[in-house]
Design an enzyme around this catalytic site. Sequence first.
Site, PDB file in Angstrom:
ATOM      1  N   ASN A 137      -5.088 -13.220  -2.693  1.00 16.88           N
ATOM      2  CA  ASN A 137      -5.822 -12.925  -3.931  1.00 16.88           C
ATOM      3  C   ASN A 137      -5.170 -13.708  -5.069  1.00 16.88           C
ATOM      4  OD1 ASN A 137      -7.159 -11.816  -6.094  1.00 16.88           O
ATOM      5  ND2 ASN A 137      -6.163  -9.814  -5.971  1.00 16.88           N
ATOM      6  N   TRP A 138      -5.800 -14.828  -5.432  1.00 14.52           N
ATOM      7  CA  TRP A 138      -5.201 -15.690  -6.448  1.00 14.52           C
ATOM      8  C   TRP A 138      -5.326 -15.099  -7.854  1.00 14.52           C
ATOM      9  CZ3 TRP A 138      -6.894 -21.463  -5.257  1.00 14.52           C
ATOM     10  CH2 TRP A 138      -6.276 -21.870  -4.063  1.00 14.52           C
ATOM     11  N   LYS A 139      -6.131 -14.052  -8.000  1.00  9.15           N
ATOM     12  CA  LYS A 139      -6.375 -13.466  -9.333  1.00  9.15           C
ATOM     13  C   LYS A 139      -6.829 -14.573 -10.291  1.00  9.15           C
ATOM     14  CE  LYS A 139      -3.191  -9.879  -8.096  1.00  9.15           C
ATOM     15  NZ  LYS A 139      -2.411  -8.737  -8.492  1.00  9.15           N
ATOM     16  N   HIS A 156     -10.740  -3.668  -6.321  1.00  8.34           N
ATOM     17  CA  HIS A 156      -9.326  -3.953  -6.597  1.00  8.34           C
ATOM     18  C   HIS A 156      -8.883  -3.106  -7.789  1.00  8.34           C
ATOM     19  CE1 HIS A 156      -5.689  -5.963  -7.823  1.00  8.34           C
ATOM     20  NE2 HIS A 156      -5.612  -6.423  -6.580  1.00  8.34           N
ATOM     21  N   GLU A 200      -3.622  -0.263  -1.171  1.00  5.56           N
ATOM     22  CA  GLU A 200      -2.842  -0.895  -2.231  1.00  5.56           C
ATOM     23  C   GLU A 200      -2.426   0.127  -3.271  1.00  5.56           C
ATOM     24  OE1 GLU A 200      -3.393  -5.296  -2.550  1.00  5.56           O
ATOM     25  OE2 GLU A 200      -4.935  -4.448  -3.813  1.00  5.56           O
ATOM     26  N   SER A 253       3.061  -6.245  -3.931  1.00 11.36           N
ATOM     27  CA  SER A 253       4.390  -6.874  -4.000  1.00 11.36           C
ATOM     28  C   SER A 253       4.935  -7.337  -2.647  1.00 11.36           C
ATOM     29  CB  SER A 253       5.392  -5.939  -4.692  1.00 11.36           C
ATOM     30  OG  SER A 253       5.034  -5.781  -6.058  1.00 11.36           O
ATOM     31  N   GLY A 258      -1.037 -10.991  -3.624  1.00 11.20           N
ATOM     32  CA  GLY A 258      -1.360 -11.560  -4.923  1.00 11.20           C
ATOM     33  C   GLY A 258      -0.360 -12.638  -5.299  1.00 11.20           C
ATOM     34  N   GLY A 259       0.654 -12.243  -6.095  1.00 12.07           N
ATOM     35  CA  GLY A 259       1.619 -13.190  -6.650  1.00 12.07           C
ATOM     36  C   GLY A 259       2.180 -14.197  -5.660  1.00 12.07           C
TER      37      GLY A 259
HETATM   38  P1  PGA Z   1       0.763  -8.546  -5.681  1.00  9.74           P
HETATM   39  O1  PGA Z   1      -0.793  -8.232  -5.802  1.00  9.74           O
HETATM   40  O2  PGA Z   1       1.002  -9.081  -4.306  1.00  9.74           O
HETATM   41  O3  PGA Z   1       1.018  -9.570  -6.744  1.00  9.74           O
HETATM   42  O4  PGA Z   1       1.484  -7.261  -5.946  1.00  9.74           O
HETATM   43  C1  PGA Z   1      -1.453  -7.605  -4.761  1.00  9.74           C
HETATM   44  C2  PGA Z   1      -2.903  -7.441  -5.096  1.00  9.74           C
HETATM   45  O5  PGA Z   1      -3.269  -7.596  -6.246  1.00  9.74           O
HETATM   46  O6  PGA Z   1      -3.705  -7.158  -4.244  1.00  9.74           O
END
Ligand code: PGA
Length: 247
Positions: free
Chosen positions: A8-10, A96, A165, A211, A232-233
Site C-alpha cells: 500500500n503505497w498510500k 483502510h 490491521e 508496521s 505501507g511504509g
Molecule cells: P504501515 O501501514 O506498514 O506503514 O504501518 C500499513 C497499512 O497502512 O496498511
Amino acid sequence: MNKIIVANWKMNPSTLKEAKELFDFASSIDSKHEVIVCPPFVYLEPLLKSLETINYKLKTKLGSQNCHWEEKGAYTGEISPYMLKDLGVKYVIVGHSERRWQFGETDEMVNQKVLAVFNNKMIPVLAVGEREKDENKEEFVINQVEKAVIGVSKEKLANIIFAYEPVWAIDTGLADNPDNALSMALLIRKTASKIIGDNAVSKLKVLYGGSVDSKNVAGFLNQDGIDGLLIGGASVKREEFKKILEL
Ligand code: PGA
C-alpha cells in the site's frame, strides 16, 4: 509457504518517474510470494502499461487503494469501481483505517464498496482492526467484519482477502506480535465461516498489516494461519521491501 504481499503505497511517491522506478524495482525482485502493488490512482494506468511491456520475473498485480461504490455520477473527486475494472485493476483495498478514521468512511460505506468491488469482478482487500490497544478488540473486529459483508453472496465472499490491521500499529513502528495477529486472523476466519461455512472459508485469505518491516516480517510470515501482509511504509523503501519479498 507462498503468501500474498499487498504493497500500500498510500500517497507516495511524489512523481510518476519515481513511481515507475519503484514499481520496476519491486517487480524485478525474485520472490516466491504473490505481490499486489496498490499505488495512488494516477499511477495505475502507466504502471499497468509497463506490466504489459516488461517481462517481469514476478507476476506483480495492481490494486487500487480505494474506490466509490457507484459506477458513475455526480461524485466530485471520486473514482468508480467500473473505471478501475475497465483499466484492468484486479484488487481494491476497502475500509483502510486511514479512510475510515481520516475521511469518515462508515461501516455502511465500506459494505457498499465491498459489494461494488465484487459486482465489478474485482477482489476486495477488506481492512478491519480495532483503534485502541485496550479496546475489546474481538467484539470490535467481529462487528466490522459482519457489517462489511452484508448482502455479499457466499460464492463471492469465499474469494475475499481480509487484512487484520490494528489501527494503533499502523505507521507507528509498533507492530502487533505475531501470536496475537494470528489469533485475530483466526477469529476473522471463524466469523466468516459462520456466514459461508467451513469448506468455503478455506479459500479466503487473511493478512496482517501494521508496521511490518524487514526485521519483524518473518514472525508473521511463519504463521500458517496468516496468509500474507499488507505493508505501507516499508513497501516504498526499496531495500526494506526487497528483504521482505526475498524471505
Ligand atoms: P504501515 O501501514 O506498514 O506503514 O504501518 C500499513 C497499512 O497502512 O496498511
